[in-house]
Design an enzyme around this catalytic site. Structure first.
Site, short mmCIF file in Angstrom:
data_model
loop_
_atom_site.label_atom_id
_atom_site.label_comp_id
_atom_site.label_asym_id
_atom_site.label_seq_id
_atom_site.Cartn_x
_atom_site.Cartn_y
_atom_site.Cartn_z
N ARG A 124 0.86 -1.19 0.00
CA ARG A 124 0.00 0.00 0.00
C ARG A 124 0.89 1.23 0.00
O ARG A 124 1.75 1.38 0.86
CB ARG A 124 -0.90 0.00 1.24
CG ARG A 124 -1.95 1.08 1.22
CD ARG A 124 -2.66 1.23 2.56
NE ARG A 124 -1.94 2.14 3.44
CZ ARG A 124 -2.45 2.66 4.56
NH1 ARG A 124 -3.69 2.35 4.93
NH2 ARG A 124 -1.74 3.48 5.32
N TYR B 294 -2.71 12.59 6.64
CA TYR B 294 -3.21 11.48 7.45
C TYR B 294 -2.61 10.15 6.97
O TYR B 294 -2.57 9.87 5.77
CB TYR B 294 -4.74 11.41 7.34
CG TYR B 294 -5.36 10.38 8.24
CD1 TYR B 294 -5.69 10.69 9.55
CD2 TYR B 294 -5.59 9.08 7.80
CE1 TYR B 294 -6.24 9.74 10.39
CE2 TYR B 294 -6.13 8.12 8.63
CZ TYR B 294 -6.46 8.47 9.93
OH TYR B 294 -6.99 7.53 10.77
N ASP C 199 -4.98 3.96 0.07
CA ASP C 199 -6.08 4.30 0.98
C ASP C 199 -6.32 5.80 0.92
O ASP C 199 -5.40 6.59 1.21
CB ASP C 199 -5.69 3.88 2.41
CG ASP C 199 -6.84 3.95 3.39
OD1 ASP C 199 -7.89 4.52 3.03
OD2 ASP C 199 -6.68 3.43 4.51
N HIS D 292 -8.60 7.27 2.74
CA HIS D 292 -9.10 7.66 4.07
C HIS D 292 -10.33 8.56 3.95
O HIS D 292 -10.48 9.54 4.70
CB HIS D 292 -8.00 8.34 4.88
CG HIS D 292 -6.87 7.40 5.22
ND1 HIS D 292 -5.60 7.52 4.70
CD2 HIS D 292 -6.83 6.31 6.00
CE1 HIS D 292 -4.83 6.54 5.15
NE2 HIS D 292 -5.55 5.79 5.95
N GLU E 83 -8.91 2.08 -1.54
CA GLU E 83 -9.65 1.91 -0.28
C GLU E 83 -10.27 3.21 0.21
O GLU E 83 -9.65 4.27 0.09
CB GLU E 83 -8.66 1.38 0.78
CG GLU E 83 -9.30 1.17 2.12
CD GLU E 83 -8.25 0.98 3.21
OE1 GLU E 83 -7.10 0.62 2.92
OE2 GLU E 83 -8.61 1.21 4.38
N GLU F 237 -13.64 -0.67 7.12
CA GLU F 237 -12.90 -0.80 8.38
C GLU F 237 -13.63 -0.16 9.57
O GLU F 237 -13.37 -0.51 10.71
CB GLU F 237 -11.48 -0.23 8.26
CG GLU F 237 -11.43 1.26 8.06
CD GLU F 237 -10.01 1.77 7.85
OE1 GLU F 237 -9.21 1.08 7.20
OE2 GLU F 237 -9.71 2.87 8.33
N ARG G 243 -13.75 -4.77 4.14
CA ARG G 243 -12.59 -4.66 5.05
C ARG G 243 -12.97 -4.66 6.53
O ARG G 243 -12.25 -4.14 7.36
CB ARG G 243 -11.81 -3.38 4.70
CG ARG G 243 -11.04 -3.57 3.42
CD ARG G 243 -10.14 -2.44 3.06
NE ARG G 243 -9.53 -1.73 4.16
CZ ARG G 243 -8.48 -2.17 4.86
NH1 ARG G 243 -7.94 -3.34 4.58
NH2 ARG G 243 -7.99 -1.43 5.83
N GLU H 1 -4.21 -6.76 5.44
CA GLU H 1 -3.33 -5.63 5.73
C GLU H 1 -2.37 -6.02 6.86
O GLU H 1 -2.76 -6.65 7.84
CB GLU H 1 -4.17 -4.43 6.16
CG GLU H 1 -3.38 -3.17 6.44
CD GLU H 1 -4.27 -2.00 6.83
OE1 GLU H 1 -5.45 -2.22 7.18
OE2 GLU H 1 -3.77 -0.86 6.78
N TRP I 139 -15.90 13.96 4.31
CA TRP I 139 -17.26 13.73 3.86
C TRP I 139 -17.44 12.35 3.28
O TRP I 139 -18.22 12.08 2.49
CB TRP I 139 -17.64 14.80 2.81
CG TRP I 139 -18.08 16.06 3.45
CD1 TRP I 139 -17.79 16.51 4.70
CD2 TRP I 139 -18.91 17.08 2.85
NE1 TRP I 139 -18.36 17.72 4.92
CE2 TRP I 139 -19.06 18.10 3.80
CE3 TRP I 139 -19.53 17.21 1.61
CZ2 TRP I 139 -19.83 19.25 3.55
CZ3 TRP I 139 -20.26 18.35 1.36
CH2 TRP I 139 -20.42 19.35 2.34
O1 KDG Z 1 -7.87 4.03 13.89
C1 KDG Z 1 -7.84 4.42 12.56
C2 KDG Z 1 -6.84 3.60 11.76
O2 KDG Z 1 -7.04 2.25 12.01
C3 KDG Z 1 -6.95 3.85 10.27
O3 KDG Z 1 -6.70 5.18 9.99
C4 KDG Z 1 -5.96 2.99 9.50
O4 KDG Z 1 -7.15 3.44 7.50
C5 KDG Z 1 -6.41 2.72 8.11
C6 KDG Z 1 -5.91 1.49 7.48
O5 KDG Z 1 -6.42 1.15 6.42
O6 KDG Z 1 -5.03 0.86 8.02
MG MG Z 2 -8.00 2.39 5.85
#
Ligand code: KDG
Ligand code: MG
Length: 405
Positions: A147, A159, A212, A214, A238, A264, A285, A341, A405
């Site tokens: 990743r 982030y 990712d 996020h 992701e 997640e 996930r 992961e 968002w």
């Molecule tokens: O607590 C939040 C994390 O687990 C997250 O930000 C990690 O997005 C994440 C990932 O895919 O590992």
């Molecule tokens: Mg994630």
């Protein structure tokens, strides 16, 4: 086999972990993970005040009944705190059943479907070159999937990118209040397409690449990103957008063939039901710790298999090695397992507390034949690392608007 006690532990060997130990009158005990990043103590109180008293005297073998009793009996169904608590009890009961049967949990689930569990490693860098160098290291270690995350030039922090700010992001306790981060979709787009273009130029087409977002993009922005990344053939993109409105993924799906992954933060099968049955995603996930344990993850995996959706359990550092062990057993069994992961097994402090039996070789992970989940928790070592209040960051646009968002 009667449950006699439910013990709850919080420790911070670099990250806060909430661990549960379910004791029985036959001397067998089980371990579960109840960590909810940034809200750990809410789960501790919920477990101690509201869950543990209901379990004393119940038959530890009745995993399904206890799960239904805790989920349906509570009246206030779902929710992250509630489901993390149920998850830890459920994992501990599977651990107990495995120890009683003298079998690893994957055998109880239906046995092995594969030689080992394919992992994806993390490469996070301050620059594209830094990210690609870290990717090269993972490939050299034998990982077949990586990743890629990279800091966005012009933003204060990005982030999920640790870089040389590892202390700030990685070690909890340095965030007693939520840090705030800038976000700019425009600046992110300038970087991300170049990242994957350079990655394919350097590593060719054999290695699997993932990314990712996020949840920083709107659905139409995600659709555009999916399209722009198509030439670089990602294994999945992701959390492109938040899917509280599950239908919003139709917008992304109709524009791009880049495979999509999400889940997640989901707590139940209901959170992903429409996404799965409308085939709006390719990978689900959900994590055992956040979606209620092994019992519901098995159900979600079976449901997803009907719609050709694969599992790809969350494996961030805030999920304890107990959760990772639970995922390993599910992953060895699930016919529709996709990828796991993987961020390593934590630091030396963490390894003193959690003694796992997972082995990683050439990007493939395996458990030992130890009964149950195959993990031990050292209560005494845990006491040396007390809880530290710590928050995840909040994201704001450059004009100050709260984002994500
Ligand atoms: O607590 C939040 C994390 O687990 C997250 O930000 C990690 O997005 C994440 C990932 O895919 O590992
Ligand atoms: Mg994630």
């Amino acid at each position: 086999m009667k449950i006699t006690q439910v013990k709850v532990f919080v420790c911070n060997p670099g990250r806060n972990f909430v661990t549960v130990k379910v004791m029985t009158d036959e001397g067998i005990y089980g371990i579960g993970d109840a960590t909810l990043n940034g809200r750990e103590m809410a789960v501790v109180a919920y477990l101690e005040e509201h869950v543990a008293p209901c379990l004393i005297g119940r038959d530890a073998h009745n995993i399904e009944d206890i799960w239904q009793y805790l989920y349906r009996g509570v009246y206030w169904r779902k929710g992250a705190v509630n489901m993390a608590a149920i998850a830890a009890i459920d994992m501990a009961l599977w651990d107990i059943k495995g120890k009683a049967a003298n079998m690893p949990v994957y055998q109880l689930l239906g046995g092995r479907s594969r030689r080992g569990v394919t992992l994806y490693a993390h490469a996070s860098g301050e620059t594209i070159e830094d990210t690609l160098n870290k990717t090269a290291e993972h490939i050299a270690q034998g990982f077949k999937a990586v990743r890629l995350q990279c800091a966005v030039p012009g933003l204060n922090v990005t982030y999920g990118v640790l870089g040389d700010k590892a202390d700030y992001f990685e070690l909890q306790g340095s965030r007693p209040l939520p840090p705030e981060e800038d976000w700019s979709t425009q600046k992110y787009f300038n970087m991300v397409v170049d990242l994957f273009k350079q990655a394919r130029e350097r590593f060719g087409n054999d290695v699997h690449l993932l990314h990712d977002v996020h949840s920083r993009l709107t659905p139409i922005e995600s659709a555009r990103l999916g399209k722009l990344l198509e030439p670089y053939n990602l294994l999945f993109l992701e959390d492109a957008s938040i899917a509280e409105n599950q239908d919003s993924y139709k917008v992304i799906r109709q524009h791009t063939t880049t495979p999509l992954a999400i889940g997640e933060t989901y707590n139940t099968i209901w959170d992903c039901k429409n996404l799965i049955q409308n085939q709006l995603i390719d990978y689900i996930r959900v994590a055992a710790t956040h979606a209620g344990g092994i019992t519901p993850l098995r159900r979600i995996a079976d449901f997803a298999s009907v719609y050709n959706v694969k599992t790809a359990p969350h494996g961030a550092p805030d999920l304890s090695p107990v959760c990772f062990a639970a995922h390993m057993h599910l992953n060895l069994w699930a016919p529709n397992f996709g990828i796991q992961e993987f961020v390593g097994f934590g630091n030396e402090h963490s390894k003193r507390i959690f003694k796992h039996t997972v082995e990683v070789k050439d990007g493939l992970a395996n458990v030992s034949e130890a009964p149950g989940l195959g993990i031990e928790f050292d209560e005494e070592a845990a006491k040396e690392y007390p809880y530290k209040r710590s928050y995840l960051p909040v994201s704001r646009l450059e004009d100050g608007t709260v984002w994500n968002w």
